[in-house]
Design an enzyme around this catalytic site. Structure first.
Site, PDB file in Angstrom:
ATOM      1  N   CYS A 162      62.621  30.845  50.200  1.00 19.86           N
ATOM      2  CA  CYS A 162      62.014  32.185  50.170  1.00 19.86           C
ATOM      3  C   CYS A 162      60.652  32.234  50.871  1.00 19.86           C
ATOM      4  CB  CYS A 162      61.866  32.667  48.738  1.00 19.86           C
ATOM      5  SG  CYS A 162      61.058  31.479  47.661  1.00 19.86           S
ATOM      6  N   HIS A 257      55.358  36.728  48.239  1.00 22.11           N
ATOM      7  CA  HIS A 257      54.796  35.530  48.864  1.00 22.11           C
ATOM      8  C   HIS A 257      54.007  35.955  50.105  1.00 22.11           C
ATOM      9  CE1 HIS A 257      57.026  33.139  46.162  1.00 22.11           C
ATOM     10  NE2 HIS A 257      57.943  32.631  46.947  1.00 22.11           N
TER      11      HIS A 257
END
Ligand code: NAP
Length: 365
Positions: A162, A257
């Site tokens: 990810c 993120h």
């Protein structure tokens, strides 16, 4: 359109919950099978997630009534497949790598395609690691994979880590436009939801940053080379460049993120204006297909000095867009920027669903 009935393995976990919520009103797919560990097996889904449901959005009421199966018992999924209730599965299992690898192969051998978020098969020679906007042609290895194993309809396709999602699509866009990237230095600031639930202990996270996420830097440095590589004669040829140095940190953010990236190009060096134009105009999926999970604008550029920010930007484009800011010259390499993506949506369940939409379009589902 009649929806394809399908299943989610690891349906009770952080990524699994995101699959269940994102698929609530999906126009092509319908959740009819849920599986998790033996701890949850036998319970109704609503009871298995009671007290640990993490999302603001809820699950579809019929899913709450489904009995959770033991994901280790492939015969249950095979029977559901025969009944027309589980045409394929998303795998969001968190268990040992060897166990995950064997289990996903057992589903494929039982004729059930597996679209996985787990890392177990990312380096398997005939398994594509798909980011739909970058390497959708890697799906063309699936018939070879099926032939290698003697699988009929089953196959395995996986998603990458990810943490690389936010910057690899922008970097691919630059390479595709004729500006090969030779070196990357990236520092990630990764949300706690990336560690699943309950994840990192709160006493390690509050008022703190943890400068280590096991295996994450190695994955961030290697996986892009497979994704940017070629398929030749049914075999992947990894890209030789870019050379990547990654620093991965866990920060006290719930979702989203962030990556701070410096790039060095080869001989062709685009201006900042060219870079921004390439990103703003970047489209790569067949537009006429209208993939339900593809954002209209995959790359969004923010001009404010203080963006992107996880809380303000992670939900852009249905949490599937990548938000880029602080595009500026780099004193050591050529350019630098900050990029953000929603890790449990774009980086996990949403990205998996987009891959499934692509695989359906290509006739594999
Ligand atoms: P998680 O919250 O810990 O959920 C794990 C799931 O796996 C649960 O449904 C759990 O069932 C099930 N499970 C655990 N042990 C099992 C066993 N022995 N047999 C069968 N099922 C078992 O983890 P997660 O964050 O959702 O991550 C799931 C996968 O996605 C991992 O491979 C992870 O690396 C990957 N991933 C995560 C993210 C992210 O942002 N979180 C992003 C990309 C990829 P019970 O509830 O019954 O225990």
């Amino acid at each position: 359109m009649v929806k394809i009935p399908m299943g989610v393995l690891g349906a009770t976990g952080m990524v699994g919950q995101n699959y269940i919520a994102l698929l609530k009103n999906h126009p092509w797919f319908e959740v009819r099978y849920v599986a998790a560990s033996p701890r949850s097996a036998g319970k109704k889904y609503k009871d298995a997630v009671a007290g640990r449901w993490q999302l603001a959005d809820n699950y579809a009421p019929p899913v709450g009534e489904l009995a959770v199966e033991d994901a280790n018992d492939v015969s249950r999924a095979a029977a559901a497949n025969k009944r027309g209730e589980c045409a394929f599965v998303f795998s969001a299992l968190e268990m040992g790598k060897d166990e995950t690898r064997a289990l996903e192969e057992a589903y494929a051998a039982a004729g059930i395609p597996v679209i996985s978020n787990a890392s177990a098969h990312r380096w398997t020679a005939d398994v594509p690691v798909l980011i739909a906007e970058i390497n959708h042609h890697h799906a063309d290895i699936i018939p070879r994979q099926q032939k290698n194993h003697g699988w009929d309809r089953g196959f395995i396709a996986v998603k990458p880590n990810c943490s690389i999602q936010s910057y690899m699509i922008p970097i691919h866009a630059l390479i595709r436009a004729g500006y090969p990237v030779e070196r990357i230095i990236v520092t990630t600031l990764q949300a706690v939801s990336g560690a699943g639930y309950p994840g990192v202990p709160s006493l390690d996270m509050i008022d703190n940053i943890v400068p280590y996420i096991g295996g994450e830097e190695e994955k961030s440095e290697k996986e892009p080379l497979k994704i940017l590589g070629l398929v030749r004669d049914g075999v992947f040829e990894n890209a030789a460049l870019p050379k990547i140095s990654a620093h991965c940190n866990r920060v006290p953010v719930t979702d989203g993120h962030t990556a701070c990236v410096s790039l060095e190009f080869g001989r062709e060096k685009p201006s900042l204006e060219t870079v921004k134009k390439i990103w703003t105009e970047f489209r790569s999926l067949p537009q006429e297909m209208n993939f339900p999970s593809a954002p209209a604008e995959p790359l969004i550029i923010r001009e404010e000095n203080d963006r992107p920010q996880p809380r303000k930007d992670r939900d852009s484009g249905g949490a599937m867009a990548l938000v880029i800011g602080r595009v500026r010259p780099c004193n050591v390499f050529d350019i630098r920027f900050t990029a953000l993506s929603h890790n449990t949506v774009r980086g996990a369940a949403g990205g998996g669903i987009l891959n499934a939409e692509l695989l359906k379009h290509k006739g594999y589902l």
